[in-house]
Enzyme design. Structure first.
Site, PDB file in Angstrom:
ATOM      1  N   GLU A  54     -53.514  -4.335  10.514  1.00 48.29           N
ATOM      2  CA  GLU A  54     -54.216  -3.048  10.592  1.00 48.29           C
ATOM      3  C   GLU A  54     -55.583  -3.194   9.930  1.00 48.29           C
ATOM      4  O   GLU A  54     -55.726  -2.979   8.720  1.00 48.29           O
ATOM      5  CB  GLU A  54     -53.421  -1.931   9.907  1.00 48.29           C
ATOM      6  CG  GLU A  54     -52.125  -1.568  10.608  1.00 48.29           C
ATOM      7  CD  GLU A  54     -51.473  -0.318  10.023  1.00 48.29           C
ATOM      8  OE1 GLU A  54     -52.021   0.238   9.040  1.00 48.29           O
ATOM      9  OE2 GLU A  54     -50.426   0.105  10.540  1.00 48.29           O
ATOM     10  N   HIS A 101     -56.837  -0.018   7.832  1.00 47.62           N
ATOM     11  CA  HIS A 101     -56.148   0.525   6.653  1.00 47.62           C
ATOM     12  C   HIS A 101     -56.649  -0.189   5.401  1.00 47.62           C
ATOM     13  O   HIS A 101     -56.412  -1.374   5.204  1.00 47.62           O
ATOM     14  CB  HIS A 101     -54.634   0.335   6.792  1.00 47.62           C
ATOM     15  CG  HIS A 101     -53.845   0.939   5.668  1.00 47.62           C
ATOM     16  ND1 HIS A 101     -53.131   2.119   5.794  1.00 47.62           N
ATOM     17  CD2 HIS A 101     -53.634   0.518   4.389  1.00 47.62           C
ATOM     18  CE1 HIS A 101     -52.527   2.390   4.653  1.00 47.62           C
ATOM     19  NE2 HIS A 101     -52.819   1.426   3.781  1.00 47.62           N
ATOM     20  N   ALA A 108     -45.466   1.533  11.630  1.00 50.35           N
ATOM     21  CA  ALA A 108     -45.412   2.635  10.668  1.00 50.35           C
ATOM     22  C   ALA A 108     -44.269   2.407   9.688  1.00 50.35           C
ATOM     23  O   ALA A 108     -43.342   1.640   9.960  1.00 50.35           O
ATOM     24  CB  ALA A 108     -45.225   3.973  11.393  1.00 50.35           C
ATOM     25  N   HIS A 124     -50.261   5.974   2.351  1.00 50.52           N
ATOM     26  CA  HIS A 124     -51.038   7.213   2.452  1.00 50.52           C
ATOM     27  C   HIS A 124     -50.530   8.260   1.463  1.00 50.52           C
ATOM     28  O   HIS A 124     -51.299   9.095   0.987  1.00 50.52           O
ATOM     29  CB  HIS A 124     -50.991   7.751   3.884  1.00 50.52           C
ATOM     30  CG  HIS A 124     -51.855   6.982   4.837  1.00 50.52           C
ATOM     31  ND1 HIS A 124     -53.221   7.148   4.918  1.00 50.52           N
ATOM     32  CD2 HIS A 124     -51.538   6.022   5.741  1.00 50.52           C
ATOM     33  CE1 HIS A 124     -53.716   6.343   5.842  1.00 50.52           C
ATOM     34  NE2 HIS A 124     -52.709   5.642   6.363  1.00 50.52           N
ATOM     35  N   ASP A 160     -57.428   5.363   6.252  1.00 47.27           N
ATOM     36  CA  ASP A 160     -57.723   4.654   7.488  1.00 47.27           C
ATOM     37  C   ASP A 160     -59.186   4.886   7.802  1.00 47.27           C
ATOM     38  O   ASP A 160     -59.660   6.034   7.809  1.00 47.27           O
ATOM     39  CB  ASP A 160     -56.852   5.163   8.633  1.00 47.27           C
ATOM     40  CG  ASP A 160     -55.395   4.770   8.475  1.00 47.27           C
ATOM     41  OD1 ASP A 160     -55.109   3.857   7.676  1.00 47.27           O
ATOM     42  OD2 ASP A 160     -54.539   5.384   9.150  1.00 47.27           O
TER      43      ASP A 160
END
Length: 243
Positions: free
Chosen positions: A214, A217, A150, A158, A165
């Protein structure tokens, strides 16, 4: 002056004249030889028959990133950038951008038509939302571990309103199912650019993006940039020249 003196003088003068004439002749001859050597023979070939080779370069390969800042938001080549180095102000609160909603709606619908099930797991997240998420992770895992998965508040995509996501319906409802291992992801990763999205945090590029891989994402950058990033197998930092 006696006759013998006159004859001697005459011989001296004739000798001088002879030496001067011989030296001059040798110099002229040498110059003529040099003038005729070293240069190519004139060509009868017309000028238009010669070929000119021009080496071309891809301008984008050598382009210098163009930075612009508007109210604390950084753009590079007109693409918003937010990562560990570039942040967003706490009051930046655009919500999820309409073009992003339109793009992922089309992506999900086309996936369903192909027999895949995609769903949005997380969308816009404000500075305050990210602050809470990061604090929770840091409290449970420690800050060092939290940093791998994170970003601190102000550094999350975001908050830009340009990232979501995404997952399969199965992976979104079952934590034991990794989206990156599903056929849904295999399909999505190769078509996302057609909708303007990139898989933002790629496997093997963690040292550049600053985050673990990720697959869920995705970041909206527009179809043209997304296609170039996908085709050249880049992450956004590499594409913008800030890696």
């Amino acid at each position: 002056m006696s006759s013998s003196d006159v004859q001697a003088s005459s011989k001296i003068k004739r000798g001088v004249d002879v030496r001067f004439t011989t030296r001059t002749f040798l110099i002229i001859t040498l110059l003529a030889i040099l003038a005729g050597c070293g240069g190519p023979e004139p060509s009868d070939q017309p000028f238009t028959d010669f070929e000119k080779t021009v080496e071309t370069y891809d301008v984008t390969e050598y382009a210098v990133p163009v930075f612009r800042e508007d109210d604390g938001v950084t753009y590079i080549n007109d693409i918003l950038i937010v990562n560990r180095e570039y942040s967003l102000p706490p009051d930046y609160n655009p919500g999820l951008e309409p073009e992003v909603i339109d793009a992922y709606t089309r992506l999900i619908q086309d996936a369903a038509a192909e027999g895949y099930s995609l769903t949005i797991v997380s969308g816009f997240r404000s500075y305050q939302d990210q602050e809470a998420v990061y604090a929770d992770l840091a409290g449970r895992l420690g800050e060092e571990e939290a940093d791998l998965i994170a970003l601190p508040p102000g550094h999350s995509e975001h908050q830009s309103g340009l990232a979501v996501d995404i997952g399969s319906v199965e992976s979104a409802s079952n934590a034991a199912v990794a989206f990156g291992d599903t056929p849904d992801y295999d399909w999505m990763k190769d078509v996302a650019h057609e909708y303007g999205f990139i898989v933002r945090y790629q496997e093997g590029k963690e040292d550049i993006t600053g985050l673990d891989y990720e697959p869920w994402h995705i970041r909206y950058v527009g179809e043209e940039a997304a296609a170039e990033i996908y085709e050249e197998d880049l992450v956004l930092e590499e594409y913008l020249g800030i890696d």
